[in-house]
Every structure is written in structure tokens, then in C-alpha cells.
Design a protein around this motif. Structure first.
Motif, PDB file in Angstrom:
ATOM      1  N   LYS A   8     -10.040 -37.401  -0.914  1.00 49.63           N
ATOM      2  CA  LYS A   8      -8.775 -38.129  -1.053  1.00 49.63           C
ATOM      3  C   LYS A   8      -7.761 -37.276  -1.817  1.00 49.63           C
ATOM      4  CE  LYS A   8      -6.249 -41.855  -0.660  1.00 49.63           C
ATOM      5  NZ  LYS A   8      -5.786 -42.316   0.643  1.00 49.63           N
ATOM      6  N   GLY A   9      -8.218 -36.624  -2.882  1.00 48.16           N
ATOM      7  CA  GLY A   9      -7.323 -35.766  -3.656  1.00 48.16           C
ATOM      8  C   GLY A   9      -6.741 -34.647  -2.820  1.00 48.16           C
ATOM      9  N   GLN A  10      -7.569 -34.051  -1.984  1.00 46.28           N
ATOM     10  CA  GLN A  10      -7.107 -32.972  -1.112  1.00 46.28           C
ATOM     11  C   GLN A  10      -6.053 -33.483  -0.134  1.00 46.28           C
ATOM     12  OE1 GLN A  10     -10.337 -31.015   0.953  1.00 46.28           O
ATOM     13  NE2 GLN A  10      -9.493 -29.026   0.420  1.00 46.28           N
ATOM     14  N   GLN A  11      -6.284 -34.653   0.441  1.00 47.33           N
ATOM     15  CA  GLN A  11      -5.315 -35.237   1.369  1.00 47.33           C
ATOM     16  C   GLN A  11      -3.993 -35.507   0.677  1.00 47.33           C
ATOM     17  OE1 GLN A  11      -7.121 -38.816   2.780  1.00 47.33           O
ATOM     18  NE2 GLN A  11      -8.736 -37.758   3.922  1.00 47.33           N
ATOM     19  N   VAL A  12      -4.059 -36.115  -0.499  1.00 46.30           N
ATOM     20  CA  VAL A  12      -2.851 -36.493  -1.224  1.00 46.30           C
ATOM     21  C   VAL A  12      -2.093 -35.256  -1.709  1.00 46.30           C
ATOM     22  CG1 VAL A  12      -2.058 -37.596  -3.364  1.00 46.30           C
ATOM     23  CG2 VAL A  12      -3.705 -38.763  -1.912  1.00 46.30           C
ATOM     24  N   LEU A  13      -2.819 -34.317  -2.290  1.00 47.08           N
ATOM     25  CA  LEU A  13      -2.163 -33.141  -2.865  1.00 47.08           C
ATOM     26  C   LEU A  13      -1.564 -32.218  -1.813  1.00 47.08           C
ATOM     27  CD1 LEU A  13      -4.687 -32.392  -5.724  1.00 47.08           C
ATOM     28  CD2 LEU A  13      -2.396 -33.385  -5.926  1.00 47.08           C
ATOM     29  N   ALA A  14      -2.043 -32.298  -0.607  1.00 47.04           N
ATOM     30  CA  ALA A  14      -1.480 -31.477   0.466  1.00 47.04           C
ATOM     31  C   ALA A  14      -0.033 -31.866   0.775  1.00 47.04           C
ATOM     32  CB  ALA A  14      -2.334 -31.598   1.721  1.00 47.04           C
ATOM     33  N   HIS A  15       0.340 -33.101   0.403  1.00 48.83           N
ATOM     34  CA  HIS A  15       1.678 -33.603   0.747  1.00 48.83           C
ATOM     35  C   HIS A  15       2.473 -34.054  -0.460  1.00 48.83           C
ATOM     36  CE1 HIS A  15       0.405 -33.399   4.889  1.00 48.83           C
ATOM     37  NE2 HIS A  15      -0.695 -34.049   4.553  1.00 48.83           N
ATOM     38  N   THR A  16       2.033 -33.694  -1.647  1.00 46.10           N
ATOM     39  CA  THR A  16       2.703 -34.113  -2.874  1.00 46.10           C
ATOM     40  C   THR A  16       3.492 -32.953  -3.455  1.00 46.10           C
ATOM     41  OG1 THR A  16       0.958 -35.704  -3.378  1.00 46.10           O
ATOM     42  CG2 THR A  16       2.326 -35.007  -5.217  1.00 46.10           C
ATOM     43  N   GLU A  17       4.656 -33.256  -3.979  1.00 42.45           N
ATOM     44  CA  GLU A  17       5.446 -32.259  -4.695  1.00 42.45           C
ATOM     45  C   GLU A  17       4.684 -31.888  -5.964  1.00 42.45           C
ATOM     46  OE1 GLU A  17       9.776 -31.942  -6.893  1.00 42.45           O
ATOM     47  OE2 GLU A  17       9.355 -33.616  -5.561  1.00 42.45           O
ATOM     48  N   PHE A  18       4.595 -30.630  -6.283  1.00 38.24           N
ATOM     49  CA  PHE A  18       3.808 -30.192  -7.436  1.00 38.24           C
ATOM     50  C   PHE A  18       4.656 -30.173  -8.711  1.00 38.24           C
ATOM     51  CE2 PHE A  18      -0.630 -28.751  -6.891  1.00 38.24           C
ATOM     52  CZ  PHE A  18      -0.848 -29.389  -5.690  1.00 38.24           C
ATOM     53  N   THR A  19       5.058 -31.373  -9.109  1.00 35.88           N
ATOM     54  CA  THR A  19       5.702 -31.596 -10.397  1.00 35.88           C
ATOM     55  C   THR A  19       4.866 -32.626 -11.131  1.00 35.88           C
ATOM     56  OG1 THR A  19       7.090 -33.404  -9.580  1.00 35.88           O
ATOM     57  CG2 THR A  19       8.003 -31.163  -9.450  1.00 35.88           C
ATOM     58  N   VAL A  64       1.030 -25.573 -12.629  1.00 38.13           N
ATOM     59  CA  VAL A  64       1.022 -24.130 -12.870  1.00 38.13           C
ATOM     60  C   VAL A  64       0.252 -23.397 -11.773  1.00 38.13           C
ATOM     61  CG1 VAL A  64       0.142 -22.331 -14.415  1.00 38.13           C
ATOM     62  CG2 VAL A  64       1.361 -24.292 -15.357  1.00 38.13           C
ATOM     63  N   LEU A  65      -0.898 -23.941 -11.377  1.00 37.40           N
ATOM     64  CA  LEU A  65      -1.705 -23.285 -10.349  1.00 37.40           C
ATOM     65  C   LEU A  65      -1.034 -23.320  -8.981  1.00 37.40           C
ATOM     66  CD1 LEU A  65      -5.301 -24.505 -11.236  1.00 37.40           C
ATOM     67  CD2 LEU A  65      -4.317 -22.236 -11.597  1.00 37.40           C
ATOM     68  N   GLY A  66      -0.326 -24.397  -8.700  1.00 37.54           N
ATOM     69  CA  GLY A  66       0.352 -24.537  -7.415  1.00 37.54           C
ATOM     70  C   GLY A  66      -0.556 -25.139  -6.348  1.00 37.54           C
ATOM     71  N   ARG A  67       0.055 -25.521  -5.266  1.00 40.00           N
ATOM     72  CA  ARG A  67      -0.636 -26.218  -4.177  1.00 40.00           C
ATOM     73  C   ARG A  67      -1.759 -25.381  -3.553  1.00 40.00           C
ATOM     74  NH1 ARG A  67       1.743 -30.141  -1.665  1.00 40.00           N
ATOM     75  NH2 ARG A  67       3.796 -29.239  -1.997  1.00 40.00           N
ATOM     76  N   ASP A  68      -1.478 -24.124  -3.215  1.00 35.43           N
ATOM     77  CA  ASP A  68      -2.459 -23.318  -2.494  1.00 35.43           C
ATOM     78  C   ASP A  68      -3.748 -23.114  -3.297  1.00 35.43           C
ATOM     79  OD1 ASP A  68      -0.704 -23.110  -0.358  1.00 35.43           O
ATOM     80  OD2 ASP A  68       0.078 -21.164  -0.990  1.00 35.43           O
ATOM     81  N   VAL A  69      -3.616 -22.713  -4.546  1.00 32.41           N
ATOM     82  CA  VAL A  69      -4.791 -22.476  -5.392  1.00 32.41           C
ATOM     83  C   VAL A  69      -5.539 -23.779  -5.628  1.00 32.41           C
ATOM     84  CG1 VAL A  69      -5.560 -21.751  -7.688  1.00 32.41           C
ATOM     85  CG2 VAL A  69      -3.811 -20.433  -6.487  1.00 32.41           C
ATOM     86  N   LEU A  71      -5.634 -26.575  -3.788  1.00 33.41           N
ATOM     87  CA  LEU A  71      -6.337 -27.031  -2.585  1.00 33.41           C
ATOM     88  C   LEU A  71      -7.527 -26.138  -2.254  1.00 33.41           C
ATOM     89  CD1 LEU A  71      -3.347 -28.125  -0.325  1.00 33.41           C
ATOM     90  CD2 LEU A  71      -4.886 -29.568  -1.677  1.00 33.41           C
ATOM     91  N   ARG A  72      -7.385 -24.844  -2.478  1.00 35.46           N
ATOM     92  CA  ARG A  72      -8.503 -23.938  -2.220  1.00 35.46           C
ATOM     93  C   ARG A  72      -9.677 -24.255  -3.151  1.00 35.46           C
ATOM     94  NH1 ARG A  72      -6.174 -19.208  -2.831  1.00 35.46           N
ATOM     95  NH2 ARG A  72      -6.848 -18.885  -4.957  1.00 35.46           N
ATOM     96  N   ARG A  73      -9.398 -24.479  -4.418  1.00 33.64           N
ATOM     97  CA  ARG A  73     -10.464 -24.779  -5.384  1.00 33.64           C
ATOM     98  C   ARG A  73     -11.119 -26.127  -5.104  1.00 33.64           C
ATOM     99  NH1 ARG A  73      -8.298 -22.421 -11.207  1.00 33.64           N
ATOM    100  NH2 ARG A  73      -8.111 -20.264 -10.504  1.00 33.64           N
ATOM    101  N   ILE A  74     -10.332 -27.108  -4.725  1.00 35.15           N
ATOM    102  CA  ILE A  74     -10.910 -28.411  -4.375  1.00 35.15           C
ATOM    103  C   ILE A  74     -11.786 -28.260  -3.138  1.00 35.15           C
ATOM    104  CG2 ILE A  74     -10.397 -30.740  -3.526  1.00 35.15           C
ATOM    105  CD1 ILE A  74      -7.949 -30.725  -5.383  1.00 35.15           C
ATOM    106  N   GLY A  75     -11.332 -27.489  -2.169  1.00 36.19           N
ATOM    107  CA  GLY A  75     -12.129 -27.248  -0.963  1.00 36.19           C
ATOM    108  C   GLY A  75     -13.445 -26.554  -1.283  1.00 36.19           C
ATOM    109  N   GLN A  76     -13.415 -25.584  -2.179  1.00 33.45           N
ATOM    110  CA  GLN A  76     -14.641 -24.886  -2.569  1.00 33.45           C
ATOM    111  C   GLN A  76     -15.607 -25.842  -3.271  1.00 33.45           C
ATOM    112  OE1 GLN A  76     -12.854 -21.788  -4.936  1.00 33.45           O
ATOM    113  NE2 GLN A  76     -12.746 -20.357  -3.206  1.00 33.45           N
TER     114      GLN A  76
END
Length: 82
Positions: A8-19, A64-69, A71-76
Motif C-alpha cells: 500500500k505504501g508503494q502504491q501511495v508513494l508512487a503518486h504522492t508529492e514528496f513534501t 530527503v531521499l526522494g521518490r526513486d530511492v 520506492l526502490r528500498r520499499i521494493g527491496q
């Protein structure tokens, strides 16, 4: 439960502004959708992203980490649970 939270976190964070505020609102809403307390939602994400239970504040860390990092860490972490 951790697997559900990370999915769920991965789904939500993929479309959330990182503020801070947007991350806070989105993850709290996701916790509510799953019928969980906020801490139950935040802890697995914190461990997935930081590698430990005790870490700096979650939303600032994600920002600070940003979306890409993030999501990658959650996926791992999700792959390790599988």
C-alpha cells in the motif's frame, strides 16, 4: 501485515508529492484504509527505507531521499518478505 503495508505504501508513494505535509496526509489516509493505526503503517516503511526501527523522522527522511530511492528500498524490502 508488513507486506500489506509495504504494498500500500508503494502504491501511495508512487503518486504522492514528496513534501512533509503531503507524505503525512497520504500515509495516514492509507493507514486508515487498511484499518491500521498510523504507527502500524509508518514502522514497516521506516524499516524498509532506513534499515532500522529507530531512525530520523519518517516524513523528513522520505523527503530527503526522494521518490526513486524510497520506492526502490520499499521494493527491496518487499522482495525480502516474499
Amino acid at each position: 501485515m508488513a507486506g500489506r503495508v509495504l504494498d500500500k505504501g508503494q502504491q501511495v508513494l508512487a503518486h504522492t508529492e514528496f513534501t512533509h505535509d503531503a507524505l503525512d496526509q497520504s500515509l495516514r489516509a492509507a493507514a486508515q484504509e487498511l484499518g491500521l493505526k498510523a504507527g502500524q503503517m509508518f514502522q514497516p516503511i521506516r524499516v524498509a527505507v532506513c534499515g532500522r526501527k529507530n531512525a530520523p523522522p519518517l516524513f523528513e527522511t522520505l523527503e530527503v531521499l526522494g521518490r526513486d530511492v524510497t520506492l526502490r528500498r520499499i521494493g527491496q524490502a518487499r522482495n525480502l518478505l516474499a
